[in-house]
Design a protein around this motif. Structure first.
Motif, PDB file in Angstrom:
ATOM      1  N   PRO A   1       4.266   1.148   9.486  1.00 48.27           N
ATOM      2  CA  PRO A   1       4.840   1.329   7.974  1.00 48.27           C
ATOM      3  C   PRO A   1       4.544   0.205   7.356  1.00 48.27           C
ATOM      4  O   PRO A   1       4.865   0.039   6.003  1.00 48.27           O
ATOM      5  CB  PRO A   1       6.245   1.217   8.436  1.00 48.27           C
TER       6      PRO A   1
ATOM      7  N   GLU B   1       8.594   2.056   1.984  1.00 51.05           N
ATOM      8  CA  GLU B   1       8.349   2.435   3.421  1.00 51.05           C
ATOM      9  C   GLU B   1       8.548   1.089   4.185  1.00 51.05           C
ATOM     10  O   GLU B   1       9.277   0.737   5.208  1.00 51.05           O
ATOM     11  CB  GLU B   1       7.171   3.145   3.755  1.00 51.05           C
TER      12      GLU B   1
ATOM     13  N   LYS C   1       3.396   2.021  -1.313  1.00 44.99           N
ATOM     14  CA  LYS C   1       4.489   2.069  -0.415  1.00 44.99           C
ATOM     15  C   LYS C   1       5.469   1.145   0.323  1.00 44.99           C
ATOM     16  O   LYS C   1       5.658   0.770   1.403  1.00 44.99           O
ATOM     17  CB  LYS C   1       3.763   2.458   1.042  1.00 44.99           C
TER      18      LYS C   1
ATOM     19  N   LYS D   1      12.045  -0.524   4.073  1.00 38.76           N
ATOM     20  CA  LYS D   1      12.886   0.087   4.744  1.00 38.76           C
ATOM     21  C   LYS D   1      12.551  -0.099   6.335  1.00 38.76           C
ATOM     22  O   LYS D   1      13.633  -0.311   7.022  1.00 38.76           O
ATOM     23  CB  LYS D   1      12.698   1.565   4.569  1.00 38.76           C
TER      24      LYS D   1
END
Length: 937
Positions: free
Chosen positions: A331, A362, A359, A365
């Motif tokens: 990720p 992502e 991203k 997170k």
């Protein structure tokens, strides 16, 4: 010291049963008893220690508890400016007096003579000074004395230095620096940290009145804020007497200003800042959680114990992130969850990730989930046990090699002790105390530190990245992600155990068919029955180290153009696959408590291996080597994971001016040869997993083509036994390989280009390559090295000091034997675009002067003395002997032999360097490229 350690060991065993345990933890940490320390009546502190790494060398430091945070607004940048001025005239050494004197004694400006300025301190050093030269110790003490209180700060020298510092300001203005200036004011809001960047305000640098600088010097360079540290091969009693005699005469400043400590205001709310730049290449997410650091007076035994807990926590969290990056489609490109020091007076918990472009959600997170997993569930007993074993292993190695702690390493510890009150222990205490204290650290201790550090107070989210063509997180989006993770269900980390045997079953081994003594290098060569050649030398300069090196001719030169991209990436990918039956995650667990590693290399002309281990783990290293040959691992999941990270990392590299310049130079210098490949995200379209496996198998299948070198602190009998068993069990295939010359050459004659590059800071970058086909001989190799060093002296004086045109001119050189004999000189520097052509003319003028008139005897003497000093120091390390053996086999002569170095230096004359320069420079091929800011359309 031993009495203290023994009492501490006893305490650690019985502490759980007594209330007095906390009292014991409050005891002061004992200071290294070999360090002589004291405070003079004027308030100056001194530290003196005998040490013999390197032998007959001594390092002198002036540590000033003074930095950029002490500047008034009209002095922004002057702490750093003052540091420069310490090299531009003192009471006993006007002008460049002490620089010239020290360089004549083998102490080089830049490498041995240097300084740095930070937010809270300024540190000066004279390192690796010959300790046996008459009067040199006294002279160095006099330099420190002058640095303390007797800088001349003449108006003429101040004005000359403005240009140098302006160019340093220009050189340092990159994307990272500019973005830092955007997020610092948020992270440090309300504090002096938010207002300073050390290099300072360019307008002030160019225009301040000299008295403003002198005022800063008078206010802050004073004895009660200064320490001198002298570590080396010296008589401590004699040096202490000299220090007291000389430095006691420096007057203390009357009615000194209080030295402030700088606070960062606390805040309950989470702050957010987005910092962007046109030249930024990656999107990064960082969460800083600030905590007040332990006060100086409380840095006791308990504080030291907390430091071990912190190390274990960081080690375990690092392992978890590494595992995550090995799987599937990671990720983020890289990440970390750690705790540690932040700025003086403050620690921090750090949560960070380099995100895939577009991203960031992502990435945030995923990395915040890992932090929360640690906070909620902690670590496992298995993780803690492995971390303790690995830490003990590294501590044991450090203890065994305590005689290789350098003078400058010792001073770094002294510096931390003086400036921040960090413990100043010796190796004996570290090893004994470390073993004992690790026994007392529990999983609850580590998990408590995590929950204490990863909180939501004093928290700042920092997003950095390109300011165009990328979607960045907003404040609301980032806060929503944190809330989502905090309210989600997170499973505990699942730990797995691994078997401990790398190689199963008996190996056939080989016979030693011939033995040859290498008398001049005190080594031995064994020819094995599988045609492998093994060369061994016992060396115990590093007591706890064994090194391995292997090569075979061929390399990328035997590959077609379509395979070059995959070949360039092969070593990085093979390292992430693991080996044999063990993927990279399992392999790290199997190697718990062991110090052994083997890495693959694949160059233009050779393929090979590099390895290292401790003596006790030598067999493990040999097993890893055996498996890399006989049972390499090709892990498709790990391949895809690393590939996706590389693609993401390279996606925005086109924004990076340094990448643009580097790629342009590569293409120009190879005349746009089809075999010149540039690294980019699109290159992975030309690479696949099967191709990489095929290339590895092709290049690393025949051990009979390899020469293996083993150097380190093991017995010859052990080295022979392991070589016969593991190297002897590798396959030998028919035939021999040799590299191929693909005729990749620089363009003939002079190639001159000016290339415009998008730049946010007005900066010109000059790059010059000079290449000549010349014989590869010990004599010419040394002559090129001498010419290189002389030019560095000339450019420092003419381009930096006289012209104030650049922060520094980089000069490098190389002599190559294969695939064709050649010598290369590389010169580069940054400057004001308007000055580029003028300064470049000086570069060529200085070469022409040496060709026409030769160098000065003074410059030649400086260079020769420094080269001899460096060689003497290098010989005290195992790596020197590894390189000597390798060069003896690969290049065909022993570089350690007197006739190949020392005798050449002793016989060199200015006319010989002149003749060499003439032969090298006449009709040489030259690439002359200047990169300039792209003009606005």
């Amino acid at each position: 010291m031993k009495k203290f350690v023994l009492s501490m060991l006893a305490f650690l065993v019985i502490a759980p049963f007594f209330v007095s345990a906390q009292d014991m933890l409050k005891q002061a940490v004992p200071v290294d008893p070999a360090i002589r320390t004291g405070k003079l009546e004027n308030g100056m502190t001194y530290f003196i220690r005998h040490n013999q790494e390197p032998k007959e060398r001594v390092s002198f430091y002036m540590i000033q508890n003074v930095g950029a945070l002490l500047e008034n607004d009209n002095q922004n940048g002057l702490a750093h400016f003052l540091e420069h001025m310490a090299f531009n005239g003192t009471k006993h050494y006007p002008g460049k007096g002490f620089l010239d004197y020290l360089e004549k004694n083998g102490v080089a400006f830049g490498r041995n003579i240097n300084a740095y300025t930070a937010f809270n301190e300024t540190v000066y050093n004279l390192s690796d000074v010959p300790a046996t030269r008459e009067g040199l110790i006294d002279s160095c003490l006099l330099v420190l004395n002058d640095w303390s209180n007797y800088l001349l700060l003449t108006e003429e020298e101040i004005d000359l230095e403005r240009g140098v510092i302006s160019e340093e300001w220009r050189t340092r203005r990159n994307a990272s620096f500019r973005m830092r200036n955007q997020w610092f004011p948020v992270v440090f809001e309300g504090s002096k940290w938010a207002e300073r960047d050390v290099i300072g305000d360019l307008d002030i640098i160019k225009n301040f009145e000299p008295e403003t600088l002198r005022s800063f010097y008078h206010d802050w360079y004073r004895t009660n804020l200064q320490a001198i540290a002298i570590v080396g091969d010296i008589d401590v009693d004699q040096v202490e007497a000299k220090v007291k005699e000389l430095f006691s005469k420096i007057p203390a400043v009357e009615n000194p200003q209080p030295r402030p400590q700088f606070e960062i205001p606390e805040h309950d709310e989470t702050k957010f800042v987005l910092a962007t730049d046109e030249e930024a290449t990656n999107s990064s997410i960082s969460i800083y959680i600030k905590h007040k650091a332990t006060p100086r007076e409380d840095k006791n035994i308990g504080y030291l114990r907390e430091d071990y807990i912190e190390t274990l926590l960081n080690q375990m969290s690092g392992e978890r992130i590494s595992e995550l990056l090995q799987k599937g489609n990671p990720p983020f490109i890289s990440g970390g969850v750690q705790v540690g020091g932040f700025v003086r007076g403050y620690d921090a918990a750090f949560i960070s990730a380099t995100a895939t472009p577009n991203k960031e959600d992502e990435g945030l997170k995923a990395i915040y989930t890992e932090a929360q997993r640690i906070v909620r569930h902690g670590f496992t007993e298995g993780e803690l046990n492995r971390a303790k074993v690995n830490l003990l292993t590294s501590m044991e190695s450090a203890y065994k090699q305590r005689d290789k702690i350098s003078n400058d390493q010792y001073v770094r510890g002294i510096q931390d002790y003086f400036l921040e009150g960090e413990p100043l222990t010796d190796a004996e205490f570290d090893w004994q105390f470390g073993q004992a204290i690790l026994e007392t650290i529990t999983l609850a201790d580590v998990n408590k530190m995590a929950t204490d550090m990863f909180v939501d107070k004093n928290r700042v989210i920092v997003i950095t990245g390109p300011n165009s063509d990328v979607k960045h997180l907003t404040r609301d989006e980032a806060f929503a992600i944190l809330a989502e993770v905090e309210n989600s269900t997170i499973d505990p980390y699942e730990d797995t155990a691994e078997a401990a045997s790398l190689v199963e079953g008996e190996l056939p081994g080989a016979e030693v068919v011939s033995t040859k003594k290498l008398e001049d290098l005190d080594a031995v060569e064994w020819k094995l029955s599988n045609n492998a050649t093994v060369v061994f030398k016992h060396a115990d300069y590093e007591k706890d180290e064994v090194s391995l090196r292997a090569y075979s001719p061929g390399g990328n030169s035997l590959l077609g153009t379509n395979d070059l991209q995959a070949a360039a990436m092969l070593p990085q990918f093979i390292g992430s696959f693991g080996v044999g039956d063990f993927d990279a995650i399992a392999l790290r667990k199997v190697l718990t408590g062991k110090t052994a590693a083997v890495a693959t290399s694949l160059g233009d002309l050779t393929e090979g291996f590099n390895g290292s281990s401790t003596p006790k783990d030598f067999e493990t290293m040999m097993q890893l080597l055996y498996l890399q040959f006989s049972n390499p691992r090709f892990d498709k999941e790990a391949y895809q994971a690393l590939k996706s990270r590389y693609v993401a990392f390279l996606q925005n590299m086109a924004n990076n001016p340094q990448k643009i310049m580097s790629d342009s130079l590569s293409l120009i210098a190879t005349n746009y040869n089809e075999r010149t490949k540039l690294m980019s995200a699109s290159m992975f379209d030309e690479i696949d997993f099967a191709q990489m496996e095929q290339l590895y198998t092709d290049r690393f299948k025949d051990a009979g083509d390899f020469t293996f070198f083993i150097v380190g602190n093991i017995d010859e009998a052990v080295a022979k036994e392991m070589a016969v068993k593991y190297i002897g069990s590798l396959k030998d295939l028919p035939g021999e390989e040799q590299w191929v010359d693909h005729k990749v050459r620089m363009p003939k004659g002079t190639t001159e280009k000016k290339i415009e590059v998008p730049l946010q800071t007005e900066k010109g970058t000059v790059n010059i390559l000079v290449r000549k086909e010349m014989a590869y001989t010990p004599q010419s190799n040394v002559e090129l090295e001498v010419l290189n060093a002389i030019l560095r002296l000339r450019y420092t004086e003419e381009v930096r000091e006289k012209e104030g045109g650049t922060y520094g001119v980089g000069v490098g050189s190389s002599s190559n034997q294969y695939p064709y004999e050649r010598k290369t000189l590389q010169i580069n520097f940054d400057t004001d675009p308007e000055k580029a052509d003028h300064l470049k003319s000086i570069i060529f003028r200085e070469i022409d002067k040496i060709v026409t008139d030769g160098p000065t005897q003074e410059d030649l003497d400086k260079v020769i003395l420094n080269m001899k000093k460096d060689r003497a120091q290098a010989k005290e390390h195992n790596n020197y002997w590894m390189n000597a053996l390798y060069n003896d086999y690969y290049h065909g002569f022993n570089p350690d032999a007197a006739e190949n170095f020392d005798d050449i230096l002793d016989g060199l004359t200015t006319s010989q360097i002149q003749e060499f320069a003439k032969a090298f420079y006449t009709d040489a091929d030259v690439v002359d490229v200047v990169f300039l800011p792209k003009k606005a359309e």
